[in-house]
Design a protein around this motif. Structure first.
Motif, PDB file in Angstrom:
ATOM      1  N   ILE A  25       0.842  -1.192   0.000  1.00  0.00           N
ATOM      2  CA  ILE A  25       0.000   0.000   0.000  1.00  0.00           C
ATOM      3  C   ILE A  25       0.877   1.242   0.000  1.00  0.00           C
ATOM      4  N   HIS A  26       0.765   2.030  -1.042  1.00  0.00           N
ATOM      5  CA  HIS A  26       1.492   3.292  -1.133  1.00  0.00           C
ATOM      6  C   HIS A  26       0.474   4.430  -1.030  1.00  0.00           C
ATOM      7  N   TYR A  27       0.716   5.333  -0.114  1.00  0.00           N
ATOM      8  CA  TYR A  27      -0.160   6.491   0.022  1.00  0.00           C
ATOM      9  C   TYR A  27       0.693   7.748   0.036  1.00  0.00           C
ATOM     10  N   LEU A  28       0.070   8.875  -0.267  1.00  0.00           N
ATOM     11  CA  LEU A  28       0.797  10.139  -0.323  1.00  0.00           C
ATOM     12  C   LEU A  28       0.792  10.808   1.046  1.00  0.00           C
ATOM     13  N   THR A  29       1.933  11.295   1.466  1.00  0.00           N
ATOM     14  CA  THR A  29       2.023  12.050   2.710  1.00  0.00           C
ATOM     15  C   THR A  29       1.456  13.446   2.487  1.00  0.00           C
ATOM     16  N   THR A  30       1.252  14.156   3.592  1.00  0.00           N
ATOM     17  CA  THR A  30       0.754  15.534   3.495  1.00  0.00           C
ATOM     18  C   THR A  30       1.696  16.405   2.665  1.00  0.00           C
TER      19      THR A  30
END
Length: 293
Positions: free
Chosen positions: A111-116
């Motif tokens: 799972i790859h998600y974008l940081t703030t």
């Protein structure tokens, strides 16, 4: 009396109650198999021939391959219900496994998600392309898959309620919702940047002929890759990571069953994976805080 696969497919697509986006999705999936087997009597299509057809679709990602197989299974289930065949030749057929060498993982295990920080940089980077900016914002705030959004027509949108319906995995329909910021961007995009002459929500114009078409994934991906590769912080990100970001941001803010419904997950275990991601994210934020202190 023998009935051709093409006739059964026509009846399958003409069933009442199907959303226009659902019909388009079915049509695009069934067209290749109809070109090859459309004139065949449906009772002659056995497990071996359809299995061979599916195995030849090597250019498809494993998730798209699963979708093709599911739609074909639904078609043959319909044929059984109508009495054209006695059993579904695809019943129990195993799905293609992901190929890790191609970056595929079962149930999106990685799972790859974008940081703030990445989100801030991303939206700054995309400001030069209003269409892509709007598309990305809609993906980010709705949690929809890129294929689901690109299949949308303007008429599929419930503009007043700020929602739209998509056909997800397992041929299940679900509602996706978007916020006021996305609504404003969509209004601006439709007024100033959308090419008219086609029913699609996101359109493109061919440079040579001027012909207006539905925005393709390859065009959207190429533009995404061109812009994100310009910044080291964004390099390697996928459009699908926006969906992971949507889920990661909402874990803990709503019940897991509610999140599962929004994501369109068939199994609750798929949704539960985001709780682990959120724990890792909390650790990352804590470390960043210590660095600042």
């Amino acid at each position: 009396m023998s009935v051709s696969l093409a006739k059964v497919a026509t009846e399958f697509l003409d069933r009442p109650g199907l959303a226009p986006s659902t019909v388009r999705s079915y049509e695009s999936t069934l067209l290749p198999v109809l070109k090859q087997y459309g004139r065949w009597p449906i009772e002659l299509l056995d497990r071996e021939s359809i299995g061979e057809y599916l195995n030849d679709r090597k250019n498809l990602s494993y998730t798209t391959h699963h979708r093709h197989q599911a739609i074909l299974q639904a078609l043959f289930n319909f044929a059984v219900e109508q009495g054209y065949i006695r059993v579904n030749p695809l019943a129990g057929l195993r799905r293609r496994k992901p190929n890790p060498e191609k970056g595929e993982h079962q149930s999106d295990q990685t799972i790859h998600y974008l940081t703030t920080e990445q989100l801030t940089v991303l939206y700054q980077q995309l400001r030069s392309d209003n269409r892509l900016y709007t598309l990305v914002k809609l993906l980010h705030c709705s949690g929809a898959r890129i294929s689901e959004v690109l299949a949308l027509d303007e008429s599929d949108m419930d503009w007043g309620s700020q929602k739209f319906q998509v056909l997800g995995k397992g041929n299940k329909q679900r509602w996706c919702f978007y916020n006021d910021e996305a609504a404003q961007l969509l209004e601006k995009y439709r007024k100033y940047y959308r090419f008219s002459g086609h029913s699609a929500l996101f359109t493109a114009k061919q440079p040579m002929s001027g012909h207006v078409t539905r925005l393709s994934y390859s065009t959207a991906y190429h533009r995404w890759r061109t812009l994100t590769n310009q910044n080291p912080l964004l390099r390697g990100l996928r459009l699908h990571d926006l969906r992971h970001t949507f889920a990661t941001e909402r874990v803990g803010l709503m019940g897991i069953e509610e999140l599962r419904a929004l994501m369109g997950h068939e199994k609750i275990e798929t949704t539960l994976r985001y709780q682990k991601v959120t724990s890792e994210r909390a650790k990352y934020i804590a470390k960043k805080a210590f660095q600042k202190l």
